[in-house]
Design a protein around this motif. Structure first.
Motif, short mmCIF file in Angstrom:
data_model
loop_
_atom_site.label_atom_id
_atom_site.label_comp_id
_atom_site.label_asym_id
_atom_site.label_seq_id
_atom_site.Cartn_x
_atom_site.Cartn_y
_atom_site.Cartn_z
N SER A 200 3.45 -8.33 -0.13
CA SER A 200 2.65 -7.13 0.11
C SER A 200 3.12 -6.40 1.36
O SER A 200 3.18 -5.17 1.40
CB SER A 200 1.16 -7.50 0.25
N LEU A 201 3.47 -7.16 2.43
CA LEU A 201 3.95 -6.53 3.65
C LEU A 201 5.25 -5.79 3.42
O LEU A 201 5.46 -4.68 3.94
CB LEU A 201 4.12 -7.59 4.74
N ALA B 296 6.32 -4.49 0.55
CA ALA B 296 6.01 -3.27 -0.21
C ALA B 296 5.36 -2.22 0.67
O ALA B 296 5.68 -1.03 0.59
CB ALA B 296 5.10 -3.62 -1.39
N LEU B 297 4.45 -2.67 1.53
CA LEU B 297 3.78 -1.73 2.43
C LEU B 297 4.76 -1.09 3.40
O LEU B 297 4.64 0.09 3.74
CB LEU B 297 2.66 -2.44 3.19
N ALA B 298 5.76 -1.89 3.87
CA ALA B 298 6.75 -1.32 4.78
C ALA B 298 7.56 -0.25 4.09
O ALA B 298 7.84 0.83 4.64
CB ALA B 298 7.65 -2.43 5.31
N THR B 299 8.01 -0.54 2.82
CA THR B 299 8.77 0.46 2.06
C THR B 299 7.94 1.71 1.82
O THR B 299 8.40 2.85 2.01
CB THR B 299 9.23 -0.14 0.73
N VAL B 300 6.69 1.53 1.40
CA VAL B 300 5.80 2.67 1.17
C VAL B 300 5.58 3.44 2.47
O VAL B 300 5.54 4.68 2.49
CB VAL B 300 4.48 2.20 0.56
N ASP B 301 5.46 2.69 3.59
CA ASP B 301 5.22 3.36 4.87
C ASP B 301 6.43 4.21 5.27
O ASP B 301 6.27 5.33 5.77
CB ASP B 301 4.93 2.30 5.93
N GLN C 39 6.60 -2.53 -8.12
CA GLN C 39 7.34 -3.80 -8.08
C GLN C 39 6.54 -4.85 -7.31
O GLN C 39 6.44 -6.01 -7.73
CB GLN C 39 8.70 -3.58 -7.43
N ALA C 40 5.96 -4.44 -6.17
CA ALA C 40 5.15 -5.37 -5.38
C ALA C 40 3.92 -5.83 -6.16
O ALA C 40 3.52 -7.00 -6.10
CB ALA C 40 4.72 -4.72 -4.07
#
Length: 556
Positions: A31-32, A34-39, A188-189
């Protein structure tokens, strides 16, 4: 069960928690990421692409506004209004320059910088076309001006619009790419997290099955054994649960508890037999105590009755002594009344004669003397009636000076007959005590009468009556210059029926004893002593009204 009987419950729970924690860590890391990529995509979207699209759109709008004002200015025939519109167009041109400088200062990519520079170069070409039109504005006809506006000027402005639109399209495509990357990474995440979550559910279901088989069922067996033990069944056991883990230790504890209950039941049976024996002894002893208690209660009731009778007799004795004093005073009071009565008869007869003679002044004078004599007799009889009224031991606030005055009025006949000089030494302020007026006057009459008796036959007989307030108490002293007390008399003077008077002199020896009892009833005392210069001193002390809490009552 045998495979897990030596594995502690704590170890099983720790293993389950460790595996669950690993799964949670894997899900968290995924999750982290994916969140980094989204961020990152979101930051590019909101920090680079969307602000650039907004700024270019604003520059494009301000350029169009400038061109509209320029065209309006060259088509305006009035010179003053044309100048104002040209000023507004120049203001828009300045706004374009300011926005362009601000936008170019934020560019760091060379490609983006060159793209924006090309657009601004096209804007400069358009501005040069505007200057050519404005320079020859006064010498050209409207048709020529319209041809210039719709010709090279329009083509130059279209080139500016095309360059700005290309830049906006470039940034819009970048924004679309950032959003698509964020959405793809998030999906994907989510797929990875869903896979891990399903695996975690399967793992937890396996642990639940293990816990139910290795922990839940043994605990149910132990619980059922404890329930049956609580209901009184001592034949149950937890056989088959032996081991070194917590379940085995709990089973061993249940066996120990079962043995304890068996021993306790035996001890309880022995205790019940002892209790039955003791209960018989207690009942026998209670019967004896009830008989003794009934006898004691009868004795207490008899003593209460005796105390009530004693109190009633004391009240009656005080009343009897009061009546005895009244009897002693009656002869003198009768003499006090006979003289005014004789004077009344004489004055009445004289008034009749003077009335026949018409001497109204003398009649009026005689009537005034009659009124004064009647008032004197009324005061004397009212004081005697007040002294003689039946009263209980109720308390009231009384003035000691008033009580002394009433007592001396009752003994006025003795003062006139026996010529003892009475000196009053009052307090500067009124002394108020919490007692009963009739009872206090009874004490004072007794003490003053004793002073008359003690000074009989003494030359220049005198009695000093003084009263003061000090230390929360009032002290009244009656001092005479009689012979005083003999040592053996002073120790017995307050004993009932003790008197030094002769039988012919009257008195039962109860006056001082009753007076001392009255003083004690109201929280005071009555003492006797020899005066330093000779004679006797009686001291009466009573609590002050404010110290005794009696200030609410009226002054008697």
């Amino acid at each position: 069960m045998s495979l897990l009987s030596h594995v502690t419950i704590r170890a099983r729970l720790i293993l389950a928690m460790a595996l669950s924690l690993l799964l949670l860590v894997a899900i968290g890391l995924s999750s982290l990421d994916a969140l980094a990529t989204v961020d990152r995509a979101t930051r590019d979207l909101y920090a680079r692409w969307l602000p650039a699209v907004h700024d270019l759109s604003e520059i494009k709008y301000v350029m169009a506004s400038h061109r509209l004002r320029f065209i309006r200015a060259i088509l305006t025939p009035e010179l003053e209004e044309r100048a104002l519109v040209f000023d507004a167009a120049e203001q828009r041109r300045s706004d374009v320059a300011a926005l362009s400088r601000a936008f170019s200062s934020r560019l760091s990519d060379p490609v983006e910088t060159q793209r924006f520079a090309d657009a601004m170069a096209a804007w400069d070409v358009y501005l040069s076309e505007e200057r050519l039109i404005r320079e020859g504005l006064s010498s050209r006809s409207p048709g020529e001006i319209a041809a210039l506006v719709n010709g090279p000027s329009r083509l130059a402005f279209d080139a500016v619009y095309a360059a700005i639109n290309r830049a906006i399209a470039f940034y819009s495509s970048g924004a679309d790419r950032s959003g698509a990357d964020a959405v793809a990474t998030f999906r994907q995440a989510m797929r990875l997290n869903l896979t891990l979550f399903v695996f975690a559910l399967v793992l937890m279901a396996g642990f639940v099955v293990i816990v139910v088989r290795s922990i839940g069922r043994p605990i149910e067996q132990i619980t059922e054994t404890m329930r049956r033990l609580a209901e009184g069944d001592r034949t149950v056991s937890v056989a088959g649960l032996e081991g070194t883990n917590e379940i085995g230790r709990m089973a061993a504890a249940v066996d120990v508890f079962r043995n304890y209950l068996i021993e306790r039941d035996a001890a309880r049976a022995a205790l019940e037999r002892a209790y039955e024996d003791l209960e018989g002894k207690v009942e026998a002893r209670s019967s004896e105590l009830r008989v003794a208690n009934a006898a004691l209660k009868a004795e207490v009731d008899e003593r209460d009755k005796a105390n009530r009778q004693l109190k009633s007799m004391q009240e009656e004795l005080i009343r009897t002594e009061n009546l005895a004093v009244i009897g002693q005073l009656s002869a003198g009071i009768a003499h006090e009344l006979n003289q005014p009565l004789a004077a009344l008869a004489t004055l009445s007869q004289n008034s009749v004669r003077f009335l026949d003679l018409g001497d109204e002044a003398t009649v009026r004078e005689n009537l005034d003397r009659i009124v004064r004599l009647v008032d004197r007799m009324g005061i004397l009889t009212s004081r005697l009636r007040s002294f003689a009224r039946r009263t209980g031991a109720e308390r009231e606030v009384i003035d000691l000076g008033r009580s002394v005055e009433n007592a001396l009025a009752l003994l006025g006949h003795r003062h006139d007959r026996e010529h003892m000089r009475i000196v009053l030494d009052p307090s500067e302020a009124p002394v108020l005590v919490h007692a009963n007026a009739v009872r206090v006057e009874q004490i004072l009459v007794n003490l003053i009468s004793n002073a008359f008796d003690a000074t009989r036959g003494v030359t220049d007989a005198v009695a000093v009556i003084a009263w003061r307030a000090a230390g929360g108490c009032a002290a009244l002293t009656v001092t005479d210059n009689g012979p005083g007390f003999a040592p053996d008399i002073l120790t017995r003077i307050f004993e009932p029926f003790f008197t030094t008077k002769s039988k012919s002199g009257g008195g039962l020896g109860l006056g001082l004893a009753i007076s001392a009892d009255i003083a004690r009833v109201y929280g005071g005392s009555l003492t006797a002593s020899d005066a330093p210069q000779g004679g006797a001193v009686f001291t009466l002390t009573l609590p002050l009204a404010d110290a005794a809490g009696g200030t609410e009552a009226s002054v008697g």
